[in-house]
Motif scaffolding. Structure first.
Motif, PDB file in Angstrom:
ATOM      1  N   PHE A 386     -24.296 -48.534 148.070  1.00 43.00           N
ATOM      2  CA  PHE A 386     -24.708 -49.505 147.084  1.00 43.00           C
ATOM      3  C   PHE A 386     -25.989 -49.787 146.517  1.00 43.00           C
ATOM      4  O   PHE A 386     -26.331 -50.317 145.953  1.00 43.00           O
ATOM      5  N   GLY A 387     -26.579 -48.734 147.555  1.00 46.70           N
ATOM      6  CA  GLY A 387     -28.159 -48.801 146.873  1.00 46.70           C
ATOM      7  C   GLY A 387     -28.879 -49.548 147.551  1.00 46.70           C
ATOM      8  O   GLY A 387     -28.826 -50.328 148.764  1.00 46.70           O
ATOM      9  N   VAL A 388     -30.350 -49.192 147.915  1.00 48.43           N
ATOM     10  CA  VAL A 388     -31.649 -49.524 148.285  1.00 48.43           C
ATOM     11  C   VAL A 388     -31.678 -51.415 148.652  1.00 48.43           C
ATOM     12  O   VAL A 388     -31.597 -51.897 149.928  1.00 48.43           O
ATOM     13  N   ARG A 389     -31.774 -51.555 147.063  1.00 43.21           N
ATOM     14  CA  ARG A 389     -31.832 -53.138 146.992  1.00 43.21           C
ATOM     15  C   ARG A 389     -30.390 -54.056 148.221  1.00 43.21           C
ATOM     16  O   ARG A 389     -30.888 -55.083 148.898  1.00 43.21           O
ATOM     17  N   THR A 390     -29.847 -53.485 147.579  1.00 43.66           N
ATOM     18  CA  THR A 390     -28.055 -54.380 147.585  1.00 43.66           C
ATOM     19  C   THR A 390     -27.810 -54.242 149.525  1.00 43.66           C
ATOM     20  O   THR A 390     -27.585 -54.945 149.908  1.00 43.66           O
ATOM     21  N   GLY A 391     -28.385 -53.015 150.495  1.00 37.94           N
ATOM     22  CA  GLY A 391     -28.375 -52.609 151.212  1.00 37.94           C
ATOM     23  C   GLY A 391     -29.326 -53.469 152.760  1.00 37.94           C
ATOM     24  O   GLY A 391     -28.817 -54.495 153.660  1.00 37.94           O
ATOM     25  N   LEU A 392     -30.298 -53.950 151.729  1.00 37.26           N
ATOM     26  CA  LEU A 392     -31.847 -54.594 152.085  1.00 37.26           C
ATOM     27  C   LEU A 392     -30.813 -56.479 152.102  1.00 37.26           C
ATOM     28  O   LEU A 392     -31.168 -57.579 153.127  1.00 37.26           O
ATOM     29  N   VAL A 393     -31.102 -56.708 150.749  1.00 32.79           N
ATOM     30  CA  VAL A 393     -29.865 -57.685 151.122  1.00 32.79           C
ATOM     31  C   VAL A 393     -28.709 -58.298 152.023  1.00 32.79           C
ATOM     32  O   VAL A 393     -28.304 -59.399 152.273  1.00 32.79           O
ATOM     33  N   VAL A 394     -28.112 -57.005 152.346  1.00 36.18           N
ATOM     34  CA  VAL A 394     -26.793 -57.716 152.792  1.00 36.18           C
ATOM     35  C   VAL A 394     -27.399 -58.038 154.206  1.00 36.18           C
ATOM     36  O   VAL A 394     -26.982 -58.557 155.119  1.00 36.18           O
ATOM     37  N   THR A 395     -28.079 -56.904 155.046  1.00 30.11           N
ATOM     38  CA  THR A 395     -28.278 -56.791 156.437  1.00 30.11           C
ATOM     39  C   THR A 395     -28.965 -57.862 156.283  1.00 30.11           C
ATOM     40  O   THR A 395     -29.197 -58.861 158.080  1.00 30.11           O
ATOM     41  N   GLY A 396     -29.942 -59.232 155.571  1.00 33.88           N
ATOM     42  CA  GLY A 396     -30.565 -59.868 155.474  1.00 33.88           C
ATOM     43  C   GLY A 396     -29.910 -61.304 155.818  1.00 33.88           C
ATOM     44  O   GLY A 396     -29.736 -61.968 156.312  1.00 33.88           O
ATOM     45  N   THR A 397     -29.014 -60.382 154.441  1.00 32.96           N
ATOM     46  CA  THR A 397     -27.984 -62.247 155.174  1.00 32.96           C
ATOM     47  C   THR A 397     -27.067 -62.468 156.475  1.00 32.96           C
ATOM     48  O   THR A 397     -26.900 -63.428 156.704  1.00 32.96           O
ATOM     49  N   LEU A 398     -26.595 -60.976 156.421  1.00 37.31           N
ATOM     50  CA  LEU A 398     -25.761 -60.291 157.676  1.00 37.31           C
ATOM     51  C   LEU A 398     -26.814 -61.385 159.075  1.00 37.31           C
ATOM     52  O   LEU A 398     -26.236 -62.093 160.399  1.00 37.31           O
ATOM     53  N   ALA A 399     -28.020 -61.390 158.872  1.00 28.92           N
ATOM     54  CA  ALA A 399     -28.844 -61.612 160.192  1.00 28.92           C
ATOM     55  C   ALA A 399     -28.780 -63.523 160.028  1.00 28.92           C
ATOM     56  O   ALA A 399     -28.956 -64.089 161.226  1.00 28.92           O
TER      57      ALA A 399
END
Length: 423
Positions: A386-399
């Motif tokens: 899904f791309g670098v930014r999307t990946g970090l958004v997803v993991t941040g949201t999950l946290a």
């Protein structure tokens, strides 16, 4: 919770609040403990870097390096509960002496074998496993030994300052290891870790036993191995903090994968950018550890809030429009990471009784590092798909979601305990 245990917890909380963050530094044994932490952290991270580099040189395969990394942390997941029992049954100082001796011998053996020119990748893999097993025992022993050095009353500031020192050692170790490898080869890096291990042994030997707050060893009857599991299971608030640490390890502590991807695919600044990102994050982490040491008490609400802010800072970093803003946010991410980790580790150690602290920490540390290992895989998959930014958004949201769910469960448990108490 009984009336007696409530009074004991309140007394401990009050005594901790009276201890200034710098007071442990006045103690002879704690100053030695800080030296052990710095030298040990620097040496082990240098050893890990040298092992990874040597595997790459021998095989030319990044996948083989991944195997080496996994072999260093897998033993902690496998033998964690047993190592905790060993820590509770035997004197912590003696356990640390044995572990540090093994680390020194491993480093010295690798240095000699590497210098001979006959070393094989299988020998390095064997060293990775041995280092992983030793670290699985040494980690809980060090975590619990700090209780004996300062006592419960000084635990919070002592852990905070110690985390700051350990973080600094983790910064210096790889940097120094890279310089040594570049100028003298990996064998010299292994030899340097052997010397640092001898230094740590000397510091442990210099500890004054009369000043320690010794705890009684665990009995050797049947069922002791499972006692740590039962202890945590019977205390939902303790269990939830441990689970939260594992979830944040999985959803947030994935720096090597994320920062590499940002350096290569977003900002296009390569290895130099990756080095800057790690340095800025480490400086933020150092600040977070020192802040946690200065805070007198965060409580479970504060721990959950730190976890939520950790996830939020990751999400915001992912959305930063330019390199400068992104780099600044990495310092915030590092700060919130260590603020959460230090507070969570303190809460777990304080709530765990002295008789089972080793076994409880042997559950906490593998869950945290296991989550970290799984988080790297998750972050890598999200980045690729899904791309670098999307990946970090997803993991941040999950946290953030993890913090919200655990916070709700802690509130419900607290409400249930209040309602069950007699008027």
């Amino acid at each position: 919770m009984s009336s007696d245990s409530q009074q004991s917890a309140e007394s401990l909380h009050t005594s901790q609040n009276r201890v200034r963050w710098y007071q442990p530094l006045t103690q002879h044994n704690y100053r030695l403990y800080m030296g052990m932490t710095f030298a040990g952290s620097m040496g082990v991270w240098m050893q890990r870097l040298a092992q990874d580099w040597l595997v790459l040189q021998l095989t030319g395969s990044p996948a083989a390096v991944g195997v080496a990394v996994a072999l260093q942390f897998l033993p902690m997941l496998v033998i964690g509960p047993l190592s905790g029992l060993l820590v509770d049954m035997f004197p912590k100082r003696s356990v640390m002496m044995v572990c540090q001796s093994v680390i020194a011998l491993l480093a010295l053996g690798l240095a000699a074998w590497d210098a001979s020119g006959n070393i094989t990748v299988w020998a390095v893999y064997g060293s990775c496993i041995a280092l992983g097993v030793t670290s699985a025992v040494d980690g809980p022993a060090r975590q619990v030994f700090i209780n004996e050095v300062v006592g419960d009353a000084g635990l919070r500031p002592a852990i905070g300052v110690n985390n700051a020192i350990g973080q600094f050692g983790a910064m210096v170790g790889p940097a120094l290891g890279g310089v040594v490898i570049a100028h003298a080869g990996s064998a010299a890096a292994f030899a340097a870790n052997a010397l640092l291990s001898v230094l740590v042994l000397g510091l442990i030997a210099a500890v004054r036993p009369a000043l320690l707050h010794l705890t009684a060893p665990a009995s050797r009857g049947r069922g002791q191995l499972l006692a740590g599991f039962r202890y945590v299971r019977e205390r939902p608030s303790l269990l939830l903090i441990i689970v939260l640490a594992g979830l944040l390890g999985a959803f947030g502590m994935n720096g090597p994968v994320v920062l590499t991807a940002f350096a290569e695919r977003v900002w296009h600044n390569g290895a130099a950018g990756f080095g800057v990102f790690n340095t800025v994050g480490a400086v933020g982490a150092l600040a977070g550890a020192l802040l946690a040491a200065r805070l007198r008490s965060m409580g479970r609400t504060g721990i959950v809030a730190a976890a939520g802010l950790f996830g939020l800072s990751q999400l915001v970093a992912a959305l930063m429009p330019n390199l400068v803003a992104f780099t600044v946010m990495l310092a915030v991410v590092g700060l919130m990471t260590l603020l959460f980790l230090t507070s969570a580790a303190t809460a777990v150690q304080v709530e765990a009784g002295p008789e089972v602290r080793g076994r409880v920490m042997a559950l906490y540390l593998p869950l945290l590092l296991g989550g970290h290992a799984l988080g790297g895989l998750l972050a890598g998959w999200l980045t690729e798909e899904f791309g670098v930014r999307t990946g970090l958004v997803v993991t941040g949201t999950l946290a953030m979601l993890s913090a919200a769910v655990v916070g709700l469960l802690l509130w419900l448990n607290s409400r249930r305990v209040r309602n069950s108490q007699p008027l």
